[in-house]
Design an enzyme around this catalytic site. Structure first.
Site, short mmCIF file in Angstrom:
data_model
loop_
_atom_site.label_atom_id
_atom_site.label_comp_id
_atom_site.label_asym_id
_atom_site.label_seq_id
_atom_site.Cartn_x
_atom_site.Cartn_y
_atom_site.Cartn_z
N ASP A 180 7.27 -7.32 33.95
CA ASP A 180 8.41 -6.97 33.10
C ASP A 180 9.63 -7.77 33.53
O ASP A 180 9.53 -8.84 34.16
CB ASP A 180 8.64 -5.44 33.15
CG ASP A 180 9.25 -4.90 31.87
OD1 ASP A 180 10.47 -5.02 31.71
OD2 ASP A 180 8.52 -4.35 31.03
N ASN A 188 17.53 -5.37 23.71
CA ASN A 188 18.14 -4.23 24.39
C ASN A 188 19.57 -3.88 24.01
O ASN A 188 20.25 -3.20 24.77
CB ASN A 188 18.06 -4.45 25.90
CG ASN A 188 16.75 -3.93 26.45
OD1 ASN A 188 16.33 -2.83 26.11
ND2 ASN A 188 16.09 -4.71 27.28
N CYS A 190 9.52 -4.22 21.30
CA CYS A 190 10.24 -3.25 22.14
C CYS A 190 11.71 -3.45 21.84
O CYS A 190 12.14 -4.56 21.51
CB CYS A 190 9.93 -3.55 23.60
SG CYS A 190 10.81 -2.50 24.78
N ASP A 201 9.43 -0.47 13.33
CA ASP A 201 9.44 -0.47 11.86
C ASP A 201 8.32 -1.35 11.35
O ASP A 201 7.71 -2.11 12.11
CB ASP A 201 10.81 -0.93 11.34
CG ASP A 201 11.19 -2.30 11.86
OD1 ASP A 201 10.53 -3.27 11.48
OD2 ASP A 201 12.14 -2.41 12.67
N GLU A 245 -5.72 10.52 43.25
CA GLU A 245 -5.05 10.23 41.97
C GLU A 245 -5.57 8.91 41.38
O GLU A 245 -5.76 8.78 40.18
CB GLU A 245 -3.55 10.16 42.16
CG GLU A 245 -2.90 11.51 42.47
CD GLU A 245 -1.41 11.36 42.77
OE1 GLU A 245 -0.62 12.06 42.13
OE2 GLU A 245 -1.05 10.56 43.66
C1 GLA Z 1 14.05 -2.06 28.13
C2 GLA Z 1 12.58 -1.74 27.89
C3 GLA Z 1 11.95 -1.33 29.19
C4 GLA Z 1 12.07 -2.46 30.18
C5 GLA Z 1 13.53 -2.83 30.36
C6 GLA Z 1 13.68 -4.08 31.21
O1 GLA Z 1 14.77 -0.95 28.47
O2 GLA Z 1 12.46 -0.73 26.93
O3 GLA Z 1 10.60 -1.00 28.99
O4 GLA Z 1 11.33 -3.56 29.71
O5 GLA Z 1 14.17 -3.08 29.11
O6 GLA Z 1 14.98 -4.47 31.34
#
Ligand code: GLA
Length: 749
Positions: free
Chosen positions: A365, A479, A525, A533, A613
């Site tokens: 990520d 974002n 995302c 959408d 787990e």
């Molecule tokens: C957004 C995404 C998260 C992650 C962060 C990284 O909030 O929804 O899943 O990828 O950005 O900055």
């Protein structure tokens, strides 16, 4: 044949529905009917009473019962006697907005034309779209308006978009355009819509429609966390399995508006399209403007059928490429496992653990590029931070591939940090009004996607990264909402086009990248589910549903999401406890249950888990993979409304009604209460089903204790489909709040 053109009557037929329009004596296009199939011309329903104080067409001046102010229109326009909300408004060269559209021709098409630059519903493997154009014109104003219809007969879905052509010598300006407009003579409907915020997207709300205008909209140049471009009009008695309801979905990822008006004689008009407060478009002489597409469906049998229709149309006619239908990889994402704190070795360790758990894909990520050790910096500088990784990204990916694991990367293409080399080099590429301080959000600015130079730059950059590093997956994030919406490449009188041009730029980039890399799985995302959408699903066949991974809250978010969007498109993961958003502690098994209706994965660091787990997770992944065909290809039923019932429950039934999976969660444990009942749906009433479920042994001090799922015993029992769908079945849970349950059903016939 689903399209019937008789002299003055135009009917679109699907398996269970009829959509009917007519040319009135003056050449106007009226909307007659949308709903259950009938066997005749529905024009007898047109109101023929005189309603005082309404205007009439010049040609019909002695017939006062024929007023544009009350007639049901197929495309209500501004001016010309209709004082209700309009679906099309155009500022003409002389400044007025009075449109007088009459039918020019109606053209059946032998195939559906693509919508240039926009997502659209297309032919599927098993079903082709039938199409028809209705051409309207305002002769005097030299404007042509084409209503493009397409019909998916088997799926019970009708699509419509609007094209405007300016034959005038001078420019005109489109001020409103709503591809969905529905006029109803019904007087009582509930409106269902999905509101929310970050980490709380698509919350279900149902309200009776009253007089006046209700506006559900986004002006954020994204479909948004706050509202979704999806509206249902339902008869007040409609529920999951019965009653008339209409679903309306806009295939668009930018600012939108859904407007509902109840007029002076209690008629209801619904519009869904571009947000008029956030859009206007100048059309020069001989230019055309194409609106996004809207999808409509009607169900006589409640919301489940409506959802199935939308799930099917999105799976078969919106999503494209192999991932629209294929199995999806179970993934582990590094975000909640490591945030910004990692290096190459820790990522390789994470990959090793991911492989041992039996997952298919590791996603690295945020934090792998520039100097991105926090979210203040480096968006735009998509050079690998080799100092941090201590190795080139290619090497990292190669080693992950050698473990037999796929590798994916997070990107946020449309963003730029003020603290970035890209911003220092090209400040004009950020959407900033000259001489004004920009609005920042998460310390970042937004790139001007209306500038083709920016889009080309991003295409070259990301296609090289994907190619050179042999990526299998991309998480495409977004974002913050763009604001201000300002483009340095457009003149002052075209700045109002930026919200739409921004989306077109993003679509262009998505189209080129997804076309070039058909084997890469793109997941959408936007701070979680802020751009969930149908427009995005055309390019990214799965979308991260929410940053809220708390199993309790997720069941509510996924409930709202499921009304329109297929389960196979919903990114849903199990995360660590205490949950990072709510602090809640829900057992691993119950977190798995909540993450099951979707693409499934993990958002945690396995190194921080107990050995037992990890073994449970291994079993979960094996179990999920066994169930995935049922979850993806089965019909999905909501069995409870978590906003009313204090419990979430849902089920999947395969197409032959032989297998089913029932899951859910009771939010509160109630002492000394012998289990609760769930009434099932979608089964064959005439079949007998063997039901396998967990039962919890009663100990001397009470009932089954939290965190000890392995003590559950699996019991099998046989019931008829009819009994399960009428009386239901009692389910037990462990002794704690937010306790999940699941049942597997297999037919014996
Ligand atoms: C957004 C995404 C998260 C992650 C962060 C990284 O909030 O929804 O899943 O990828 O950005 O900055």
């Amino acid at each position: 044949m689903s399209i019937h053109i008789e002299e003055n009557l135009f009917s679109l037929e699907t398996k269970n529905t009829l959509y009917q329009m007519m040319k009135d004596p003056y050449g106007q296009l009226l909307h007659l009917w949308y709903g259950k199939k009938t066997d005749q011309n529905m024009d007898y329903l047109i109101n023929s009473n005189e309603i005082n104080y309404t205007g009439v067409l010049y040609e019909s001046q002695h017939d006062r019962s024929y007023s544009n102010d009350i007639l049901p229109f197929e495309l209500p326009v501004s001016g010309h006697g209709d004082f209700r909300i309009s679906a099309l408004s155009i500022e003409l060269p002389e400044g007025s907005v009075d449109l007088d559209l009459r039918i020019k021709e109606v053209i059946p098409k032998d195939h559906k034309e693509p919508l240039n630059g926009l997502p659209y519903s297309h032919d599927g493997k098993n079903e082709k779209a039938e199409a028809m154009d209705i051409v309207l014109e305002d002769h005097q104003a030299a404007i042509e308006v084409i209503l493009h219809y397409s019909v998916f007969y088997e799926t019970d879905v009708i699509a419509r978009s609007i094209e405007v052509i300016n034959h005038n010598e001078k420019a005109i300006r489109i001020r409103r355009i709503f591809p969905i407009s529905l006029d109803f003579q019904e007087q009582k409907f509930d409106l269902i819509h999905f509101y929310g915020r970050h980490v709380m997207e698509r919350q279900f709300e149902r309200e009776p429609i009253s007089h006046g205008i209700k506006n559900i909209s986004s002006s954020r140049a994204m479909s948004s966390h706050q509202h979704n471009p999806a509206l249902i009009l339902a008869s007040p008695n409609a529920d999951e399995l019965s009653g008339p309801c209409y679903g309306n979905l806009l295939m668009y990822s930018g600012s939108f508006a859904g407007l509902v008006e109840k007029d002076q004689i209690d008629q209801i008009r619904l519009l869904l399209g571009m947000n008029p407060d956030h859009f206007s478009w100048t059309l020069e002489s001989n230019e055309r403007f194409q609106s996004p597409e809207g999808l409509m469906s009607y169900s006589e049998d409640g919301f489940s059928t409506l959802s199935h229709n939308f799930h099917h149309v999105i799976e078969d006619h919106v999503m494209r490429g192999r991932f629209a239908k294929e199995a999806k990889p179970v993934l582990l994402n590094s975000w909640e496992a490591a945030y910004f704190t990692f290096d190459g070795l820790s990522i390789l360790n994470l990959a090793r653990e991911t492989k041992e758990l039996g997952a298919d894909l590791l996603v690295l990520d945020d934090g792998w590029f520039g100097y991105r050790n926090n979210d203040y910096t480096s968006l735009g500088d998509w050079q690998v931070n080799e100092e941090k990784l201590q190795m080139p990204l290619e090497m990292l990916v190669r080693q992950v591939h050698q473990m037999g694991l796929k590798f994916g990367l997070w990107i946020e293409p449309e963003m730029i940090s003020e603290d970035s080399d890209l911003y220092r080099k090209h400040p004009e590429w950020a959407m900033v009004i000259p001489s004004r301080k920009p609005l920042v959000a998460r310390s970042q600015l937004v790139l001007d996607m209306a500038n083709p130079e920016v889009v080309n730059y991003l295409y070259d950059l990301f296609s090289k990264i994907i190619r050179d590093t042999h990526l299998d997956y991309i998480k495409w994030d977004f974002n913050r909402s763009p604001d201000p919406l300002y483009s340095s490449v457009l003149p002052a009188n075209r700045q109002s086009e930026v919200p739409h041009r921004f989306v077109l730029g993003t679509y262009n980039l998505l189209e080129r990248l997804t076309h070039e890399f058909p084997d890469v799985l793109f997941e959408g995302c936007a701070g979680g589910g802020g751009r969930f959408d149908a427009g995005m699903l055309y390019y990214t066949p799965q979308i991260w549903c929410s940053d809220d991974t708390d199993a309790h809250e997720r069941t509510k978010i996924q409930y709202g999401t499921s009304f329109f969007y297929p389960i196979r498109s919903v990114g849903s993961h199990v995360s660590a406890i205490p949950n990072h958003q709510t602090g809640r502690k829900i057992s691993l098994n119950d977190r798995k249950i909540a993450a099951s209706p979707g693409t499934f994965g993990y958002e945690l660091n396995p190194a921080e888990l107990e050995w037992s787990e990890k073994r449970d997770i291994e079993k979960q992944i094996i179990e999920y993979k066994r169930r995935q065909p049922l979850i993806f290809d089965g019909n999905y039923y909501r069995l409870s409304n978590p906003f009313e019932d204090h419990a979430a429950a849902w089920m999947f039934v395969d197409k032959n009604q032989d297998k089913a999976l029932v899951q859910g969660m009771f939010y509160r444990f109630i002492s000394n209460y012998p289990g609760r009942k769930v009434v099932l749906a979608g089964l064959d009433p005439d079949k007998k089903y063997q039901v396998t479920y967990a039962s919890f042994p009663i100990s001397t001090h009470g009932r089954f204790e939290e965190g000890n799922e392995s003590a559950a015993e699996f019991t099998k029992a046989i019931f008829s489909g009819q009994a399960l769908m009428t009386g239901g079945i009692r389910v037990q849970t462990s002794m704690n709040d937010d306790a999940g349950f699941e049942l597997e059903l297999e037919s014996l016939n």
